[in-house]
Each structure stands twice: as structure tokens, then as C-alpha cells.
Design an enzyme around this catalytic site. Structure first.
Site, mmCIF file in Angstrom:
data_model
loop_
_atom_site.group_PDB
_atom_site.id
_atom_site.type_symbol
_atom_site.label_atom_id
_atom_site.label_comp_id
_atom_site.label_asym_id
_atom_site.label_seq_id
_atom_site.Cartn_x
_atom_site.Cartn_y
_atom_site.Cartn_z
ATOM 1 N N HIS A 144 -5.168 -3.068 -2.996
ATOM 2 C CA HIS A 144 -4.797 -2.067 -4.160
ATOM 3 C C HIS A 144 -4.670 -2.301 -5.529
ATOM 4 O O HIS A 144 -4.190 -1.669 -6.452
ATOM 5 C CB HIS A 144 -3.418 -1.487 -3.663
ATOM 6 C CG HIS A 144 -3.461 -0.631 -2.250
ATOM 7 N ND1 HIS A 144 -3.988 0.485 -2.305
ATOM 8 C CD2 HIS A 144 -3.607 -0.978 -1.023
ATOM 9 C CE1 HIS A 144 -4.050 1.006 -0.915
ATOM 10 N NE2 HIS A 144 -3.830 -0.026 -0.216
ATOM 11 N N LYS A 174 -11.529 1.357 -2.052
ATOM 12 C CA LYS A 174 -10.394 1.930 -3.109
ATOM 13 C C LYS A 174 -11.038 1.946 -4.428
ATOM 14 O O LYS A 174 -11.991 2.792 -4.640
ATOM 15 C CB LYS A 174 -9.150 1.308 -3.027
ATOM 16 C CG LYS A 174 -8.596 1.218 -1.743
ATOM 17 C CD LYS A 174 -7.517 0.298 -1.114
ATOM 18 C CE LYS A 174 -7.330 0.203 0.176
ATOM 19 N NZ LYS A 174 -7.532 1.231 0.998
ATOM 20 N N SER A 202 0.863 -1.247 0.120
ATOM 21 C CA SER A 202 0.069 -0.011 0.030
ATOM 22 C C SER A 202 0.896 1.257 -0.101
ATOM 23 O O SER A 202 0.505 2.213 -0.571
ATOM 24 C CB SER A 202 -0.997 0.265 1.364
ATOM 25 O OG SER A 202 -0.227 -0.164 2.331
HETATM 26 C C1 LIG Z 1 -3.606 -3.546 2.026
HETATM 27 C C2 LIG Z 1 -4.823 -3.024 2.545
HETATM 28 N N1 LIG Z 1 -5.431 -3.842 3.303
HETATM 29 C C3 LIG Z 1 -6.591 -3.593 3.936
HETATM 30 C C4 LIG Z 1 -6.927 -2.346 4.084
HETATM 31 C C5 LIG Z 1 -8.063 -2.213 5.122
HETATM 32 O O1 LIG Z 1 -9.111 -1.782 4.182
HETATM 33 P P1 LIG Z 1 -10.310 -1.030 4.785
HETATM 34 O O2 LIG Z 1 -9.986 0.626 4.517
HETATM 35 O O3 LIG Z 1 -11.568 -1.182 3.947
HETATM 36 O O4 LIG Z 1 -10.813 -1.281 6.337
HETATM 37 C C6 LIG Z 1 -6.298 -1.266 3.523
HETATM 38 C C7 LIG Z 1 -6.703 -0.037 3.639
HETATM 39 O O5 LIG Z 1 -6.034 0.927 3.785
HETATM 40 C C8 LIG Z 1 -5.080 -1.854 2.876
HETATM 41 O O6 LIG Z 1 -4.536 -0.753 2.248
#
Ligand SMILES: Cc1ncc(COP(=O)(O)O)c(C=O)c1O
Length: 420
Positions: A218, A249, A190
Site C-alpha cells: 500500500h 494497487k 492495509s
Molecule cells: C499488505 C498486502 N500484502 C500483500 C497483498 C497481496 O497482494 P495481491 O492482491 O497482489 O495478491 C495485499 C493485497 O491485498 C496486501 O494488502
């Protein structure tokens, strides 16, 4: 006897307190800035228009009329909230349609929709893993993955980011731990926007009999011809056991999903505490995500995936040409470069990152600042990201602003890291 320790003491003396206080005093705080309109390529924020290079709205679908209509229809049909867990009164036909669409998109037997992506990771990892198991995780994995691993109380064997030699060593060690073994990685990381070398990871998992879970937060709606993510792009969909994604996203909403074999999904449905003991997402969030998934899976999807990656390439080139150090796209073994929507500018020092962020903000560009622990210590980044709906003129204007700000900044604070 009264305890002498106040559990609230840490709120008064944690190690970031001084930094936060100084940042607030100098108005350098890059967090909690207030948005005053919709998340679009240019947003209204704190009294003026700013180019948005800090959102995960990769396909720009938060502004799409069909996605907004999906949210409105769901709101009108089901009201403002479901006021209960998916397990009890919080499942609607929209959830079931969404689960069906997502399973088809991923090409898995089944899928389960959670209220957030964080809960999907915590709810899957905290349930599938137990104290007698071992989990092997990349050090760059998202915090929600780590939270799920810690919750499970499985033995955690982390390996340094994308180092396959170290993954192999952890798997060798894990084989002696005596329980089941799960490897969990982000498909696209991320903060740096680089990708996991999944073909090598699946080979190692198969060699050591470990299961593999990939977080496609992502990558869903971005990578692969169908937009099904890194596993699709790298041709390993059939060899990955579980796929996770969020709706926050590309899918322009809020929520999360775990996709995989029907027996595992069924197990999570009746055992996962983060699924059962939390309220179902508001209907509008589910309706919007469903409409966004349908757009991605329609003939329009591939054009959007191409557009956002073209924009990422364009921004990457523009920022690099200014002499900024931009994290390079991942180069695969066969020489192919994999561009993602995340275009991070390396700054290194935390204060310099905050100062540069503020200068950009004042000049009309919003980006995200990533500091430790989101990145390694002294690895501060300005994390920029693009949307399919960014016009070239908007990106040109942002690059021009970056150039002006960089010159002024370096004259005052010394050079920023240059491309290596
Ligand atoms: C790689 C990754 N996994 C999980 C999440 C968690 O997702 P959410 O924002 O829907 O709780 C994020 C969010 O930033 C993320 O970047």
C-alpha cells in the site's frame, strides 16, 4: 472401517454461516458485488453509478491510456496467456524489463516478479525461512505474510500491532531459538492505513542480528519522494533487507515483486515453489504493470503521489467533520503526520458495519467493509480509500452522502463511534 467424519461438514456448520445467511436474506452482503465497468473514481455497479471509495487503484492508472496500451501491446505480442511457469516457458522480455525497473526503483540489486502479491509473500517467506528459523511478525500483517510464515514451519513469534516493546521482547526470545531470525512487517497496514515505525524496527533488528522484510503493497507508488514506499519515506532503505510489493494497487494490474540482494533473489528464482509451480501472469498484466511503473518513475510520478495523499487528507477531514471516528494518520516521533491512501471509519459492531455499508451503497457510495479476522474482534471498519484521479467534487459528493446516511442511520440504530 469407514470414517464417520465428513471433511465437508465444516462447509455446512462454520461459525459465519448464520451471519452470511441473514446478510443475504436482508440483502446486506457487502461482498461479491458486481462491477459492470472499469475501475474509475465513479463506477457502474449493479445497475447504477456509485462513487468508488473501495479500490486500491491509488493513482487511478487503471484508466490511463498508456497503461491500457501497455496491456494491449503485450496481449498482441504474446497472446492471451503464457500457459506455463516463469521457470519454464513463462518468462518474457517484459518480465525482465519489469524486474530491472523495479530493482532500480527500490534501489536494490535485484527483483523477482511473481504472478500475484500473495504468491510473492508466500513464495519468499516459505523459501527463505525453514523449520529451524524464527519469524517475528506484527499482528496486523497481511494474511499472505502469515500464510508464508505458516508454510515455512518456522517458529512464529507474533507481537501486538506496532508495539516496539513487545517486538524487542520477541527478538530477545528469538535469539535463544537457535536459528536465523526474520522480522516481517507491512510498511502501510492495509486495513487501518497506519505505518510501521521502521526506524525503531531497523534499530532493533540490527541490535539483535535479525533480517527485516517490509511489505510495501500500500506504499509503493504513494509514499516517499520517488514513491518507493515507507522505507524511502522513513529513510531506512539501506537498512531493510527485503521489500515486497504488489501490482494490484498503485500499479493498476495484478502481480507481485520481491526486491533485495541478488543472491537472495537468485535463490528464490530457483527454489521458491510459489514462483516455480504456478503459471506466469498473463502478458497483459505484465505489460500494464510495466507501463505503470514507468509513469511512476517519470516526472509525472511525484505529482500523482502528492495528489492521492491530498485527496486522502481531504476525505479524512471531511469524514471527521461529520463526527465520524476516522483512524488518525500515524504521528512520527518528530511530530510529522504520515497520511496514507487508506481512510478507515471505525464502526465496531459487525452488523452496524453491514447496515451502514448498505445504506451508503444504496445512496451511491461503495466502500469496503473490514470485519474480523481482517481487523481485531469488534473492530469493524468501513475502509475507504482514494485515488489520485478523484475530483474534489466527487469527494464532496461522497462526504455529503456520508453525512446524510449517518444522520438517518443514527436516528434508527443509535450513535456511531465518535472521534475520541
Ligand atoms: C499488505 C498486502 N500484502 C500483500 C497483498 C497481496 O497482494 P495481491 O492482491 O497482489 O495478491 C495485499 C493485497 O491485498 C496486501 O494488502
Amino acid at each position: 472401517m469407514r470414517t464417520s467424519i465428513d471433511v465437508f461438514a465444516k462447509a455446512r456448520d462454520h461459525d459465519r454461516l448464520e451471519q452470511l445467511r441473514a446478510a443475504r436474506e436482508l440483502d446486506l452482503m457487502p461482498y461479491f458485488r458486481v462491477l459492470e465497468g472499469p475501475t474509475l473514481p465513479v463506477v457502474e455497479m449493479e445497475g447504477r453509478a456509485r462513487i468508488m471509495l473501495g479500490s486500491n487503484n491509488y493513482l487511478g492508472l487503471t484508466g490511463d491510456e498508456r497503461v491500457k496500451q501497455g496491456a494491449l501491446d503485450a496481449l498482441h505480442r504474446y497472446g492471451t496467456g503464457l500457459t506455463g511457469s516463469r521457470f519454464l516457458n513463462g518468462t518474457t522480455d517484459l518480465h525482465l524489463e519489469l524486474e530491472q525497473e523495479l530493482a532500480e526503483w527500490f534501489g536494490t540489486e535485484a527483483a523477482l516478479v511473481f504472478t500475484t502479491g500473495h504468491q510473492a509473500n508466500v513464495g519468499a517467506l516459505g523459501t527463505i525461512l525453514g523449520p529451524s528459523d524464527t519469524v517475528v511478525a506484527d499482528s496486523g500483517d497481511h494474511a499472505s505474510i502469515l500464510d508464508g510464515c505458516l508454510l515455512s514451519r518456522a517458529k512464529l513469534r507474533p507481537f501486538r500491532h506496532n508495539r516496539m516493546d513487545l517486538l524487542e521482547r520477541r527478538l530477545e526470545a528469538a535469539a535463544g531459538d537457535g536459528g536465523g531470525v526474520l522480522v516481517v512487517v507491512d510498511g502501510v497496514f492495509s486495513m487501518e492505513g497506519d505505518i510501521a515505525p521502521l526506524p525503531e524496527i531497523v534499530e532493533l533488528c540490527e541490535q539483535f542480528g535479525a533480517r527485516l522484510m517490509v511489505d510495501e503493497a500500500h506504499a509503493l507508488g504513494v509514499l516517499g519522494a520517488r514513491g518507493a514506499g515507507t522505507c524511502e519515506l522513513l529513510g531506512v532503505e539501506d537498512r531493510v533487507d527485503l521489500r515486497m510489493a504488489t501490482f494490484s494497487k498503485s500499479l493498476a494490474s495484478c502481480g507481485g515483486v520481491i526486491a533485495g540482494p541478488a543472491e537472495v533473489i537468485e535463490f528464490l528464482r530457483v527454489q521458491s515453489r510459489a514462483f516455480m509451480f504456478t503459471a506466469s501472469a498473463v502478458p497483459a498484466a505484465v505489460g500494464a504493470a510495466l507501463a505503470a511503473v514507468r509513469i511512476c518513475r517519470s516526472v509525472e510520478g511525484p505529482a500523482l503521489f502528492v495528489k492521492v495523499l491530498d485527496n486522502a487528507r481531504y476525505l479524512h477531514r471531511g469524514l471527521s467533520e461529520l463526527g465520524l471516528q476516522v483512524v488518525e494518520p500515524t504521528r512520527l516521533g518528530d511530530g510529522t503526520e504520515v497520511v496514507t491512501t487508506v481512510v478507515p471509519v471505525v464502526v465496531g459492531d459487525d452488523w452496524k458495519a453491514a447496515l451502514l455499508w448498505k445504506a451508503l451503497y444504496d445512496a451511491g457510495v461503495y466502500v469496503n467493509v473490514a470485519l474480523h479476522p481482517a481487523v481485531p474482534p469488534a473492530g469493524a471498519l468501513l475502509r475507504t480509500s482514494v485515488m489520485a484521479t478523484h475530483e474534489r467534487e466527487t469527494l464532496d459528493e461522497a462526504i455529503e452522502i456520508f453525512g446524510r446516511v449517518k444522520d438517518r442511520f443514527e436516528a434508527e440504530h443509535g450513535p456511531l463511534p465518535a472521534p475520541s
